[in-house]
Structure formats: C-alpha cells, structure tokens
Design a protein around this motif. Structure first.
Motif, PDB file in Angstrom:
ATOM      1  N   GLU A  18       0.825  -1.212   0.000  1.00 51.58           N
ATOM      2  CA  GLU A  18       0.000   0.000   0.000  1.00 51.58           C
ATOM      3  C   GLU A  18       0.858   1.260   0.000  1.00 51.58           C
ATOM      4  OE1 GLU A  18      -3.379   2.330   2.679  1.00 51.58           O
ATOM      5  OE2 GLU A  18      -2.938   0.217   3.066  1.00 51.58           O
ATOM      6  N   VAL A  19       1.900   1.281   0.813  1.00 51.21           N
ATOM      7  CA  VAL A  19       2.792   2.446   0.854  1.00 51.21           C
ATOM      8  C   VAL A  19       3.503   2.607  -0.484  1.00 51.21           C
ATOM      9  CG1 VAL A  19       4.825   3.426   1.977  1.00 51.21           C
ATOM     10  CG2 VAL A  19       3.087   2.271   3.349  1.00 51.21           C
ATOM     11  N   ALA A  20       3.912   1.492  -1.093  1.00 47.16           N
ATOM     12  CA  ALA A  20       4.581   1.558  -2.394  1.00 47.16           C
ATOM     13  C   ALA A  20       3.656   2.121  -3.465  1.00 47.16           C
ATOM     14  CB  ALA A  20       5.066   0.165  -2.792  1.00 47.16           C
ATOM     15  N   VAL A  21       2.394   1.699  -3.453  1.00 49.89           N
ATOM     16  CA  VAL A  21       1.438   2.201  -4.444  1.00 49.89           C
ATOM     17  C   VAL A  21       1.171   3.683  -4.226  1.00 49.89           C
ATOM     18  CG1 VAL A  21      -0.967   2.047  -5.203  1.00 49.89           C
ATOM     19  CG2 VAL A  21       0.376  -0.033  -4.897  1.00 49.89           C
ATOM     20  N   ARG A  22       1.029   4.093  -2.977  1.00 46.68           N
ATOM     21  CA  ARG A  22       0.846   5.520  -2.683  1.00 46.68           C
ATOM     22  C   ARG A  22       2.024   6.332  -3.231  1.00 46.68           C
ATOM     23  NH1 ARG A  22      -2.542   7.143   1.769  1.00 46.68           N
ATOM     24  NH2 ARG A  22      -3.712   5.397   2.652  1.00 46.68           N
ATOM     25  N   TRP A  23       3.222   5.823  -3.022  1.00 45.00           N
ATOM     26  CA  TRP A  23       4.420   6.522  -3.482  1.00 45.00           C
ATOM     27  C   TRP A  23       4.462   6.575  -5.011  1.00 45.00           C
ATOM     28  CZ3 TRP A  23       8.970   4.615  -5.961  1.00 45.00           C
ATOM     29  CH2 TRP A  23      10.027   5.533  -5.996  1.00 45.00           C
ATOM     30  N   LEU A  24       4.087   5.481  -5.669  1.00 45.68           N
ATOM     31  CA  LEU A  24       4.085   5.451  -7.132  1.00 45.68           C
ATOM     32  C   LEU A  24       3.065   6.427  -7.711  1.00 45.68           C
ATOM     33  CD1 LEU A  24       4.485   1.631  -7.832  1.00 45.68           C
ATOM     34  CD2 LEU A  24       6.122   3.430  -8.404  1.00 45.68           C
ATOM     35  N   VAL A  25       1.940   6.592  -7.032  1.00 45.71           N
ATOM     36  CA  VAL A  25       0.958   7.584  -7.489  1.00 45.71           C
ATOM     37  C   VAL A  25       1.599   8.968  -7.508  1.00 45.71           C
ATOM     38  CG1 VAL A  25      -1.199   8.756  -6.896  1.00 45.71           C
ATOM     39  CG2 VAL A  25      -1.065   6.269  -6.775  1.00 45.71           C
ATOM     40  N   GLY A  26       2.397   9.279  -6.493  1.00 44.40           N
ATOM     41  CA  GLY A  26       3.095  10.559  -6.463  1.00 44.40           C
ATOM     42  C   GLY A  26       4.133  10.695  -7.562  1.00 44.40           C
ATOM     43  N   GLN A  27       4.754   9.570  -7.951  1.00 42.01           N
ATOM     44  CA  GLN A  27       5.770   9.614  -9.001  1.00 42.01           C
ATOM     45  C   GLN A  27       5.174   9.887 -10.378  1.00 42.01           C
ATOM     46  OE1 GLN A  27       9.057   9.552  -7.901  1.00 42.01           O
ATOM     47  NE2 GLN A  27       7.804   9.600  -6.050  1.00 42.01           N
ATOM     48  N   CYS A  28       3.871   9.728 -10.512  1.00 40.48           N
ATOM     49  CA  CYS A  28       3.216  10.033 -11.793  1.00 40.48           C
ATOM     50  C   CYS A  28       3.269  11.523 -12.108  1.00 40.48           C
ATOM     51  CB  CYS A  28       1.759   9.566 -11.773  1.00 40.48           C
ATOM     52  SG  CYS A  28       1.565   7.772 -11.700  1.00 40.48           S
ATOM     53  N   GLY A  29       3.614  12.344 -11.125  1.00 33.64           N
ATOM     54  CA  GLY A  29       3.711  13.779 -11.349  1.00 33.64           C
ATOM     55  C   GLY A  29       5.129  14.287 -11.504  1.00 33.64           C
ATOM     56  N   GLN A  30       6.096  13.383 -11.630  1.00 26.71           N
ATOM     57  CA  GLN A  30       7.485  13.808 -11.799  1.00 26.71           C
ATOM     58  C   GLN A  30       7.687  14.451 -13.174  1.00 26.71           C
ATOM     59  OE1 GLN A  30       9.817  13.955  -9.663  1.00 26.71           O
ATOM     60  NE2 GLN A  30       9.112  12.648  -7.992  1.00 26.71           N
ATOM     61  N   PRO A  31       8.590  15.429 -13.289  1.00 26.96           N
ATOM     62  CA  PRO A  31       8.802  16.088 -14.590  1.00 26.96           C
ATOM     63  C   PRO A  31       9.476  15.203 -15.629  1.00 26.96           C
ATOM     64  CG  PRO A  31      10.356  16.914 -12.947  1.00 26.96           C
ATOM     65  CD  PRO A  31       9.374  16.054 -12.206  1.00 26.96           C
ATOM     66  N   GLU A  32      10.215  14.174 -15.194  1.00 28.90           N
ATOM     67  CA  GLU A  32      10.903  13.304 -16.148  1.00 28.90           C
ATOM     68  C   GLU A  32       9.914  12.332 -16.787  1.00 28.90           C
ATOM     69  OE1 GLU A  32      13.656  14.866 -13.151  1.00 28.90           O
ATOM     70  OE2 GLU A  32      11.804  13.689 -13.021  1.00 28.90           O
ATOM     71  N   SER A  33       9.863  12.332 -18.098  1.00 30.27           N
ATOM     72  CA  SER A  33       8.867  11.526 -18.811  1.00 30.27           C
ATOM     73  C   SER A  33       9.069  10.030 -18.589  1.00 30.27           C
ATOM     74  CB  SER A  33       8.909  11.844 -20.308  1.00 30.27           C
ATOM     75  OG  SER A  33      10.195  11.582 -20.846  1.00 30.27           O
ATOM     76  N   ALA A  34      10.324   9.577 -18.539  1.00 26.20           N
ATOM     77  CA  ALA A  34      10.587   8.151 -18.344  1.00 26.20           C
ATOM     78  C   ALA A  34      10.104   7.692 -16.971  1.00 26.20           C
ATOM     79  CB  ALA A  34      12.078   7.864 -18.503  1.00 26.20           C
ATOM     80  N   CYS A  35      10.284   8.531 -15.969  1.00 32.04           N
ATOM     81  CA  CYS A  35       9.843   8.197 -14.613  1.00 32.04           C
ATOM     82  C   CYS A  35       8.319   8.156 -14.540  1.00 32.04           C
ATOM     83  CB  CYS A  35      10.410   9.215 -13.627  1.00 32.04           C
ATOM     84  SG  CYS A  35      10.001   8.892 -11.902  1.00 32.04           S
ATOM     85  N   ARG A  36       7.668   9.126 -15.152  1.00 27.97           N
ATOM     86  CA  ARG A  36       6.200   9.147 -15.157  1.00 27.97           C
ATOM     87  C   ARG A  36       5.640   7.902 -15.832  1.00 27.97           C
ATOM     88  NH1 ARG A  36       6.776  14.365 -17.166  1.00 27.97           N
ATOM     89  NH2 ARG A  36       5.922  13.682 -19.170  1.00 27.97           N
ATOM     90  N   ALA A  37       6.191   7.574 -16.987  1.00 31.92           N
ATOM     91  CA  ALA A  37       5.692   6.423 -17.735  1.00 31.92           C
ATOM     92  C   ALA A  37       5.892   5.128 -16.953  1.00 31.92           C
ATOM     93  CB  ALA A  37       6.395   6.343 -19.091  1.00 31.92           C
ATOM     94  N   ALA A  38       7.043   4.998 -16.294  1.00 34.32           N
ATOM     95  CA  ALA A  38       7.313   3.791 -15.516  1.00 34.32           C
ATOM     96  C   ALA A  38       6.346   3.669 -14.341  1.00 34.32           C
ATOM     97  CB  ALA A  38       8.756   3.806 -15.018  1.00 34.32           C
TER      98      ALA A  38
END
Length: 251
Positions: A169-189
């Motif tokens: 659950e904590v990992a998924v919460r963190w990944l949701v936040g990573q969807c807003g990163q400026p780097e396109s490769a990070c967002r897509a991953a």
C-alpha cells in the motif's frame, strides 16, 4: 576477502565507462553464476523468516551494490546496476526471503535511477535497462502481492525515502506521487507499474494488472476485471486510500 575481490572485479567491468558490451555481458553472466552458487551454498530453504536467508553476506553484498550504483550520478554506473539485476533476476525471484527483504528497496532505487537516466544519452540504453529491471520487479511483486501487503520484520525500508513502512500500500501511494514527476521516463514507468495493461508490441510485457490492482484484489481473475474504465479504477483505488474527497475534486 576473495569474494569481495571477485565482486569488485565483476562490477568494475559492468560499470566501466568505456567498457566493451561483450565484456559487460560476460561479467553479467559470471555474476549470475556467482549468485546461483551463493544461494545454493548459503541460503537454507527454511522460509522467509530465516535469519541466514536475510543476511546471507554474498547475496546481500550484491543487492547493496546494485542499490548504491543505481543511484550513482554517472550513467555508466547506473547502467551497470541495471544490467547486474537483470542478469540475476531469475535467481532472485526464486528466493522468497530475498524478495521479501529487498523488493521494495530495489523498486525505489530503480525508480530513482530511471528518473536520473531521463537526462542520459539515449544511445547508452540506461532508460531501457532500468525499464526492464522495473518490469522484472513488477512481475515478482504481482506474484507475491499477498505477502507484500503485510509488514515483515526482515523487510528493508528504502533508504532516503519517507515511507512509513515497507508494504504494498505504501509503495502504491508513493508510485501515485511519481506520476507527477517532470521526467517523462519516470512518469511512464510509474503509470505502467500501477496499471499494467500489457503492450501490443512487446510480448514480454504481458497483462498483469499492475501493483495498484493487486492492492485492490489478490485474485488474478478478478484483477483483470477490476475497474473496466480508468475512472472506475482510480475511484476504487482512491477509495481504498480513503481519499474520496480528493477524487471528487480531481474530476
């Protein structure tokens, strides 16, 4: 001391800035054989709570080197870390104790690594190798979702993170936040890790549902049917997080 020298030599070849690709491949194959030997010699099949399994020196040394190199500023070091993990992935996934202890730390490191790799020269292949490493980790975590949902005493929390615990659950919460990163490769991953609907061009990336759907249901059959539309899926996900208020205003 001989083990440390061997690992230093292999990782030096994997991370050399001017290294030959064939030499890197040979070093990766040698590392795979070394890990196979280490698992066979040092790790008893006594379950995930075995102290010897968690702190097996050779295996822990490999994983720690991978995690450290994955966050290195030099692109060649990050490339070597991804190559090393992709080489030993098949052996890593077979040991429940290793997966339980290091899966989330590796996930965090390779997400940070692909974020750094976004600025690398595309010809180096760091983004592709990090992407493949994350794909491997997703396969492992989808299969072990039931165990990763609950806390475990021997599980490592990612260094430098603000995770309150090392759970799915904590990992998924963190990944949701990573969807807003400026780097396109990070967002897509991050988006692919959350909701993996497969790739029409890459047969290796089968439909697995993603980590977020694993959080909603542990049944593979139901996982494919959960949230037929993006709206329904994210509504169910945020409801799981008790965030209905934010969802209503996010529309």
């Amino acid at each position: 001391p001989y083990t440390a020298l061997l690992l230093d030599s292999l990782f030096d070849r994997l991370t050399a800035s001017s290294g030959d690709a064939s030499v890197r491949d040979l070093a990766a194959q040698s590392l795979r054989e070394f890990l196979t030997w280490s698992v066979r010699q040092q790790m008893p099949s006594s379950g995930a709570d075995s102290t010897a399994s968690f702190y097996s020196r050779n295996v822990k040394s490999i994983v720690k080197r991978v995690c450290l190199l994955a966050l290195h500023p030099a692109s060649s070091k990050r490339l070597g870390a991804a190559l090393a993990f992709n080489a030993v992935y098949a052996q890593f996934r077979e040991e429940d104790s290793l997966v339980n202890a290091f899966a989330f730390e590796l996930l965090h490191c390779f997400m940070r690594s692909i974020q750094l790799a976004d600025a690398d020269d595309a010809s180096l292949g760091t983004v592709e190798q990090c992407d493949l490493a994350l794909d491997h980790l997703e396969r492992i975590m989808v299969e072990r979702a039931a165990a990763l949902k609950v806390e475990s005493q021997g599980r490592r929390t990612p260094l430098g993170s603000k995770w309150t615990s090392a759970t799915l659950e904590v990992a998924v919460r963190w990944l949701v936040g990573q969807c807003g990163q400026p780097e396109s490769a990070c967002r897509a991953a991050a988006m692919r890790l959350l909701v993996n609907d497969g790739s029409p061009t890459d047969r290796r990336r089968r439909v697995r549902g993603g980590l977020a759907r694993c959080l909603l249901t542990s049944s593979p059959e139901k996982r494919q049917q959960t949230a037929a539309s993006p709206r329904q899926f994210f509504q169910a996900l945020l409801k799981q997080f008790k965030a209905n208020y934010f969802y209503d205003r996010w529309e």
